[in-house]
Design an enzyme around this catalytic site. Structure first.
Site, PDB file in Angstrom:
ATOM      1  CE1 TYR A 106      -1.745  -8.777  -6.104  1.00 36.50           C
ATOM      2  CE2 TYR A 106      -3.800  -9.881  -6.648  1.00 36.50           C
ATOM      3  CZ  TYR A 106      -2.963  -9.314  -5.712  1.00 36.50           C
ATOM      4  OH  TYR A 106      -3.316  -9.302  -4.386  1.00 36.50           O
ATOM      5  N   GLY A 133      -9.943 -12.245   0.261  1.00 33.98           N
ATOM      6  CA  GLY A 133     -10.662 -11.935  -0.964  1.00 33.98           C
ATOM      7  C   GLY A 133     -10.765 -10.433  -1.117  1.00 33.98           C
ATOM      8  NE  ARG A 185       2.157   5.245   1.591  1.00 33.81           N
ATOM      9  CZ  ARG A 185       0.939   4.870   1.190  1.00 33.81           C
ATOM     10  NH1 ARG A 185       0.241   5.673   0.408  1.00 33.81           N
ATOM     11  NH2 ARG A 185       0.429   3.724   1.565  1.00 33.81           N
TER      12      ARG A 185
END
Length: 256
Positions: A157, A188, A39
């Site tokens: 994932y 985490g 972006r």
């Protein structure tokens, strides 16, 4: 500690979340930044803010790390005074979906594998030879607790982040005998756009991931990345697992 002032830091996925936070902390430390992400508008906004706040020199690369040819072209065309990259922060990554493996979306799998594994490999392969030639450099890969502990419906994932951990270990072994350092920072629960991306823009579902608990913020992780980069040259922090106090494992999160 090592001073990173005027060092060149390349950060992938720099337009938001942990990547943007890394840009912020390295800018505060006086580094020069190569900011890479898809972006362009966000990169330009971030660079302007860092220039205003810290007079940071930034070079922007609108880049999709999944595109091997695009990565090669962008890095081969770096201006001469931006080529000697001191630290590569492989941050670009994402999760898509939260499905059982046998019900998974194959396009989601492709996007995760191409970004989290292949994109990291493309950047690393392009930049580490120069580090070896210059006899200085540091690769810092952003992994995840998911690379340590597989959780239900996290299958692909988690596999990609386990791969990041294995690639980091292998790279460190291959660079043994050189001064090049290799680190992984494995967060985490971090409140970023991560869950919104995972749930394909479903903001309400994403917000529930972070509700009733206190997750990490992007800056918490970025400060650990900076800590890795600023240790004395003989110190390599190979692996840093960073959790919020309210988390004790991939699926163990305290909620009030």
């Amino acid at each position: 500690m090592q001073n990173v002032r005027n060092h060149i830091i390349l950060i992938s996925g720099a337009s938001s979340g942990i990547g943007a936070a890394c840009a912020q902390v390295f800018a505060e430390a006086g580094a020069r930044l190569i900011l890479a992400a898809r972006r362009r508008d966000r990169l330009e906004s971030l660079a302007a803010q860092l220039q205003d706040s810290h007079s940071t020199r930034c070079h922007l690369i609108p880049l999709d790390v999944r595109d091997r040819a695009q990565v090669a072209q962008a890095l081969s065309q770096l201006p001469a005074d931006w080529q000697a990259i001191d630290v590569l922060v492989n941050n670009a990554g994402l999760s898509r979906g939260l499905d059982k493996l046998h019900e998974g979306n194959l396009q989601d799998w492709e996007e995760m594998i191409d970004t989290n594994i292949k994109g990291l490999l493309y950047l690393t392969r392009a930049l580490v030879p120069g580090m070896v030639e210059r006899q200085r450099g540091h690769v810092i890969n952003i992994g995840s607790i998911a690379g340590h502990q597989t959780y239900p419906r996290g299958n692909v994932y988690c596999a990609t982040k386990a791969a990041v951990r294995a690639i980091s270990e292998g790279l460190k072994q291959d660079l043994l005998g050189t001064p090049i350092r290799v680190s992984t920072v494995d967060p985490g629960l971090v409140e970023t756009e991560f869950s919104e991306v995972r749930f394909h823009g479903d903001r309400d579902r994403a917000q529930r991931v972070y509700s009733d608990t206190v997750p990490l913020q992007g800056r918490d992780v970025a400060e650990v990345v900076l800590f890795c980069a600023t240790r004395p040259a003989h110190v390599n922090l190979s692996e840093m697992l960073v959790l919020p106090t309210a988390q004790a494992g991939a699926t163990l999160v305290h909620r009030a």
